[in-house]
Design an enzyme around this catalytic site. Structure first.
Site, PDB file in Angstrom:
ATOM      1  N   ARG B  53       0.804  -1.215   0.000  1.00  0.00           N
ATOM      2  CA  ARG B  53       0.000   0.000   0.000  1.00  0.00           C
ATOM      3  C   ARG B  53       0.842   1.271   0.000  1.00  0.00           C
ATOM      4  NH1 ARG B  53      -5.593  -0.763   2.703  1.00  0.00           N
ATOM      5  NH2 ARG B  53      -4.769  -2.879   2.791  1.00  0.00           N
ATOM      6  N   THR B  54       1.807   1.326   0.890  1.00  0.00           N
ATOM      7  CA  THR B  54       2.651   2.522   0.945  1.00  0.00           C
ATOM      8  C   THR B  54       3.411   2.674  -0.373  1.00  0.00           C
ATOM      9  OG1 THR B  54       2.880   2.281   3.326  1.00  0.00           O
ATOM     10  CG2 THR B  54       4.489   3.673   2.244  1.00  0.00           C
ATOM     11  N   LYS B  82      22.311 -11.050  -1.532  1.00  0.00           N
ATOM     12  CA  LYS B  82      23.702 -11.491  -1.663  1.00  0.00           C
ATOM     13  C   LYS B  82      24.609 -10.808  -0.649  1.00  0.00           C
ATOM     14  CE  LYS B  82      22.898 -12.126  -6.589  1.00  0.00           C
ATOM     15  NZ  LYS B  82      22.345 -11.052  -7.415  1.00  0.00           N
ATOM     16  N   ARG B 103      11.886   1.844   2.675  1.00  0.00           N
ATOM     17  CA  ARG B 103      11.239   1.103   3.768  1.00  0.00           C
ATOM     18  C   ARG B 103      12.206   0.010   4.184  1.00  0.00           C
ATOM     19  NH1 ARG B 103       6.078  -0.985   5.888  1.00  0.00           N
ATOM     20  NH2 ARG B 103       5.374   1.111   5.345  1.00  0.00           N
ATOM     21  N   HIS B 131       7.470   6.718  10.700  1.00  0.00           N
ATOM     22  CA  HIS B 131       6.804   6.620   9.412  1.00  0.00           C
ATOM     23  C   HIS B 131       6.219   8.001   9.092  1.00  0.00           C
ATOM     24  CE1 HIS B 131       4.957   5.086   5.951  1.00  0.00           C
ATOM     25  NE2 HIS B 131       4.059   4.256   6.452  1.00  0.00           N
TER      26      HIS B 131
END
Ligand code: ZN
Lengths: 154, 308
Positions: B53-54, B82, B103, B131
């Site tokens: 959603r974000t 990796k 994020r 946030h």
């Protein structure tokens, strides 16, 4: 020097950390990474009467002079401490510790989920707040338990 | 020259917040005027944990400004798997894009990443940390409904791990807002957030029950209590049940109460609330687009100015 302090014998060369808050002497040694295993002479006075603090601890370490960064971290758990550098039984340098504004690379963040505990190319960084230190990255505050989070210095 | 970033709501000033909200209102009023505003600009979406959603919201916002996005894809398919450091990843991505949205599951990740790049970086969530873009859309929604001064705001649910809560609490200290925190003892606000609220002189009270404060609230911000925070399923159910809102609970509320939620919800707000005047959460989610457009517009415009 009072009778009480004579319980801890004089040293020839090294550092005397005086006016440590009562009960913090062992944490001071932990900060300095001293456990006696290198053969250095260490004397501790605990709960010694003190005009200024009521009760205090004293730590004497032979043949070792503290570095500036060691003194800074020391200030976080022993803000009232005075540092005496001894050479040939004489105090050649006497200083009070100063709380630094920040501490870089000396403490590890107790927050396991903090980015500084991932394998990233950065040093830990803490700003010093009223009664503790605060991680610049995750913003968590460490208070009484600072000594538990020291990166071992050798 | 270092660009400005959006890392933590603690860095937001009242002026800064109002500038974004005013711009968002202008965009809301006339979206067409912004359609080509950042034509040719590229936004990198670096999501080290899933948040459809974000991510969609930032993607949409950038495209509505005329720009495009590049997406790192899932962590499983990227070089992160990796063992590449985050510091390396963002330094590489910086070469592709005019701004980065990050994020990451670790707290402080955005702060650290911002130290390695010269393009603006937006924190879209770092662990249990912050946030701040969510906070801007929360504030926009509160302002639309009730204004931002002389308010009582209740924040309820998982206050310990809820990063949207931490950001919102910080941001609200810029306004004349009485903050009420309602949670079980085990999920109360973390020490560092309480420290900041105290330092800022905010009017803050903590409660374990909603009843005591509900009648005076203008806004009730509900968050999800996550099952995985509890070792025992029964304990979770007992607690989650106590912090659930339905029409009966809301009988004691003021008529103009706004119930907000960062979504997705599970069952902390009963579906029957959706049809009432209280329900503000879907509007809140829609506000994400104009607010993120305003945020990106501000950052990209200033970045261009800085490079000239
Ligand atoms: Zn940290």
């Amino acid at each position: 020097m009072s009778d009480h302090e004579l319980r801890v014998s004089k040293i020839r060369n090294g550092t005397v950390i005086d006016h440590v808050a009562a009960g913090q002497a062992l944490n001071v040694l932990a900060i300095l990474g001293i456990d006696g295993s290198a053969g250095e002479g260490v004397s501790i006075g605990m709960n010694v009467p003190s005009d200024r603090l009521g009760r205090k601890d004293i730590v004497k370490v032979e043949d070792r002079e503290l570095s500036q960064s060691e003194v800074e971290v020391l200030s976080l758990i022993a803000p009232e401490a005075s540092i005496n550098i001894i050479r040939d039984y004489d105090v050649v340098e006497k200083s009070r510790v100063d709380r630094p504004e920040s501490v870089v690379g000396l403490l590890s963040c107790p927050n396991r989920n903090c980015i500084t505990n991932d394998d990233e190319p950065i040093a830990s960084k803490f700003t010093v707040v009223d009664d503790g230190v605060r991680c610049t990255y995750c913003e968590n505050i460490v208070r009484d338990d600072i000594a538990d989070h020291l990166d071992v210095q050798t | 020259m270092r660009q400005d970033h959006l890392i933590s709501a603690a860095n937001l000033s009242r002026e800064g917040i109002e500038a974004v909200l005013d711009r968002a209102a202008a965009i809301d009023a006339d979206p067409a005027a912004y359609r080509q505003r950042h034509a040719g600009a590229v936004l990198a979406l670096c999501f080290f944990e899933p948040s459809t959603r974000t991510k969609m919201s930032f993607d949409t916002a950038m495209k509505r400004l005329g720009g495009t996005t590049v997406d790192m894809g899932t962590v499983e398919s990227s070089s992160v798997k990796k063992g590449e450091t985050l510091a390396d990843t963002v330094r590489v991505v910086e070469g592709y894009a005019d701004a980065i949205v990050l994020r990451h599951p670790s707290e402080g990740a955005a702060k650290m990443a911002s130290e390695f790049v010269d393009v603006p970086l937006v924190n879209a969530g770092d662990g249990a940390g912050q946030h701040p873009s969510q906070t801007l859309l929360d504030l926009y929604t509160i302002r639309e409904r009730a204004g931002l001064d002389d308010l009582s705001v209740g924040i309820m649910g998982d206050l310990k791990y809820g990063r949207t809560v931490h950001s919102l609490a910080h941001a609200l200290t810029n306004f004349d807002v009485r903050q009420h925190f309602i949670s079980p003892e085990s999920l109360r606000l973390p020490r560092n957030v309480r420290f900041d609220l105290h330092e800022s002189g905010a009017q803050v009270r903590e409660h374990t029950e909603l009843d005591a404060v509900l009648p005076e609230l203008d806004v009730l911000y509900v968050t999800r209590i996550q099952r995985e925070r509890f070792p025992d399923e029964n304990e979770y159910r007992a607690i989650a049940g106590e912090y659930r809102i339905d029409e009966e609970t809301l009988a004691a509320a003021r008529d103009d109460l706004s119930v907000m939620h960062p979504l997705p919800r599970v069952d902390e707000i009963a579906p029957e609330v959706d049809e009432t005047e209280y329900a503000t959460y879907f509007q809140q989610a829609h506000n994400g687009i104009p607010v993120r457009m305003a945020l990106l517009d501000g950052l990209l415009t200033r970045a261009k100015g800085g490079k000239r």
